[in-house]
Write a protein that holds these residues in place. Sequence first.
Motif, mmCIF file in Angstrom:
data_model
loop_
_atom_site.group_PDB
_atom_site.id
_atom_site.type_symbol
_atom_site.label_atom_id
_atom_site.label_comp_id
_atom_site.label_asym_id
_atom_site.label_seq_id
_atom_site.Cartn_x
_atom_site.Cartn_y
_atom_site.Cartn_z
ATOM 1 N N UNK A 125 -97.691 -6.936 24.716
ATOM 2 C CA UNK A 125 -98.091 -7.337 23.304
ATOM 3 C C UNK A 125 -99.133 -8.253 23.617
ATOM 4 N N UNK A 126 -99.169 -9.482 24.441
ATOM 5 C CA UNK A 126 -100.081 -10.484 24.592
ATOM 6 C C UNK A 126 -101.257 -10.060 25.320
ATOM 7 N N UNK A 127 -101.135 -8.878 26.157
ATOM 8 C CA UNK A 127 -102.130 -8.597 27.114
ATOM 9 C C UNK A 127 -103.119 -7.419 26.424
ATOM 10 N N UNK A 128 -102.572 -6.813 25.404
ATOM 11 C CA UNK A 128 -103.145 -5.549 24.466
ATOM 12 C C UNK A 128 -104.321 -6.084 23.796
ATOM 13 N N UNK A 129 -105.175 -4.966 23.513
ATOM 14 C CA UNK A 129 -106.186 -5.300 22.792
ATOM 15 C C UNK A 129 -105.758 -4.483 21.394
ATOM 16 N N UNK A 130 -106.659 -4.667 20.227
ATOM 17 C CA UNK A 130 -106.161 -4.047 18.979
ATOM 18 C C UNK A 130 -106.403 -2.387 19.029
ATOM 19 N N UNK A 131 -105.599 -1.729 18.369
ATOM 20 C CA UNK A 131 -105.879 -0.268 18.349
ATOM 21 C C UNK A 131 -105.052 0.330 19.386
ATOM 22 N N UNK A 132 -104.393 -0.235 20.159
ATOM 23 C CA UNK A 132 -103.736 0.482 21.172
ATOM 24 C C UNK A 132 -102.443 0.912 20.892
ATOM 25 N N UNK A 133 -101.724 2.229 21.193
ATOM 26 C CA UNK A 133 -100.436 2.703 20.648
ATOM 27 C C UNK A 133 -99.518 1.548 21.276
ATOM 28 N N UNK A 134 -98.279 1.423 20.535
ATOM 29 C CA UNK A 134 -97.315 0.698 20.760
ATOM 30 C C UNK A 134 -96.089 1.207 20.644
ATOM 31 N N UNK A 135 -95.270 1.010 21.682
ATOM 32 C CA UNK A 135 -93.848 1.593 21.687
ATOM 33 C C UNK A 135 -92.954 0.466 21.338
ATOM 34 N N UNK A 136 -92.039 0.474 20.349
ATOM 35 C CA UNK A 136 -91.046 -0.298 20.067
ATOM 36 C C UNK A 136 -89.682 0.325 20.285
ATOM 37 N N UNK A 137 -88.654 -0.204 20.955
ATOM 38 C CA UNK A 137 -87.283 0.244 21.108
ATOM 39 C C UNK A 137 -86.337 -0.864 20.430
ATOM 40 N N UNK A 138 -85.349 -0.174 19.875
ATOM 41 C CA UNK A 138 -84.067 -0.941 19.479
ATOM 42 C C UNK A 138 -82.843 -0.231 20.080
ATOM 43 N N UNK A 139 -81.919 -1.216 20.402
ATOM 44 C CA UNK A 139 -80.706 -0.328 21.238
ATOM 45 C C UNK A 139 -79.691 -0.962 20.562
ATOM 46 N N UNK A 140 -78.801 0.292 20.124
ATOM 47 C CA UNK A 140 -77.546 0.202 19.173
ATOM 48 C C UNK A 140 -76.284 0.126 19.995
ATOM 49 N N UNK A 141 -76.179 0.591 21.340
ATOM 50 C CA UNK A 141 -75.071 0.670 22.011
ATOM 51 C C UNK A 141 -75.284 0.756 23.514
ATOM 52 N N UNK A 142 -74.484 0.109 24.322
ATOM 53 C CA UNK A 142 -74.590 0.125 25.706
ATOM 54 C C UNK A 142 -73.280 -0.143 26.449
ATOM 55 N N UNK A 143 -72.393 0.948 26.459
ATOM 56 C CA UNK A 143 -71.136 0.685 26.532
ATOM 57 C C UNK A 143 -70.163 1.655 27.464
ATOM 58 N N UNK A 144 -69.529 1.120 28.250
ATOM 59 C CA UNK A 144 -68.881 1.796 29.163
ATOM 60 C C UNK A 144 -67.517 2.553 28.428
ATOM 61 N N UNK A 145 -67.387 3.754 27.824
ATOM 62 C CA UNK A 145 -66.644 4.284 27.047
ATOM 63 C C UNK A 145 -65.380 5.268 27.563
ATOM 64 N N UNK A 146 -64.315 4.939 27.137
ATOM 65 C CA UNK A 146 -63.141 5.745 27.939
ATOM 66 C C UNK A 146 -62.575 6.504 26.929
ATOM 67 N N UNK A 147 -62.715 7.821 26.867
ATOM 68 C CA UNK A 147 -62.409 8.841 25.819
ATOM 69 C C UNK A 147 -60.677 9.424 26.387
ATOM 70 N N UNK A 148 -60.391 8.897 27.404
ATOM 71 C CA UNK A 148 -59.086 9.240 27.723
ATOM 72 C C UNK A 148 -58.732 8.181 28.872
ATOM 73 N N UNK A 149 -57.270 8.164 29.183
ATOM 74 C CA UNK A 149 -57.122 7.381 30.337
ATOM 75 C C UNK A 149 -57.561 7.614 31.758
ATOM 76 N N UNK A 150 -58.175 8.818 31.867
ATOM 77 C CA UNK A 150 -58.412 9.169 33.135
ATOM 78 C C UNK A 150 -59.978 9.639 32.985
ATOM 79 N N UNK A 151 -60.751 9.441 32.027
ATOM 80 C CA UNK A 151 -62.141 9.893 32.053
ATOM 81 C C UNK A 151 -62.846 8.858 31.075
ATOM 82 N N UNK A 152 -64.061 8.529 31.553
ATOM 83 C CA UNK A 152 -65.158 7.799 31.015
ATOM 84 C C UNK A 152 -66.459 8.039 31.118
ATOM 85 N N UNK A 153 -67.517 7.534 30.359
ATOM 86 C CA UNK A 153 -68.972 7.603 30.517
ATOM 87 C C UNK A 153 -69.480 6.365 30.210
#
Length: 215
Positions: A125-153
Amino acid sequence: MRTTVNHTINLTFRRLVLVIALGSAALLAGCSSTAKKTGNSTYDFGPAPMPVAAQAPSPLGVLVVTDVTGVAALDNERMFYRLAYADPLRARTYSNSRWAGTPLSMVTQRIKSRLSQAGVKVLTPTDAAAGMPILRMEMDDFTHTFDSATQSYGQLTLRASLFHGHKLIDQRVFNQKTNADSLDAAGGARALAAATDAAAANMLVWLDTLQLPKQ
């Protein structure tokens, strides 16, 4: 008789001292071994994978990419995991493993790298000129999840919004799950790195379909 008793007492005392000394040595050796096994480990995403084949440059050309934002828990180096099959409302942390940077900063850098690989000229944002497209991102989850005792993702949930001027062009939620190849922090780190790369690839496809208004 007294000499014999004293000799027996001295012999017993020497044996007791020897047993204590050997026990102390074994205890110290055990502590040293445990310390080596539980040493802290630091993980990052590794180098960004190169595209498997040449692709046409993105039609976006120039894109302003802001830093990924998110909940306070993702703004530190702790590695989170969740036992979804037993206690889904509790987020736990690996005690001896950490990220090299915050998940927010690591995902920001990875997505910028993947956009650059696709031919997008990435600006802050500090390098950009006015009128350029802007991509904004928000992260809600970033977790190592175990759906069972032998499997995760690795679970990544990222909401991306593309703006042009003050107008929202489009918004998309990327909910990426990537299976982990081992049930530990190392497996979780690899799965979350792969989930981030997959989300970045899907984001590129989405961005390339958008039509920006002419200035």
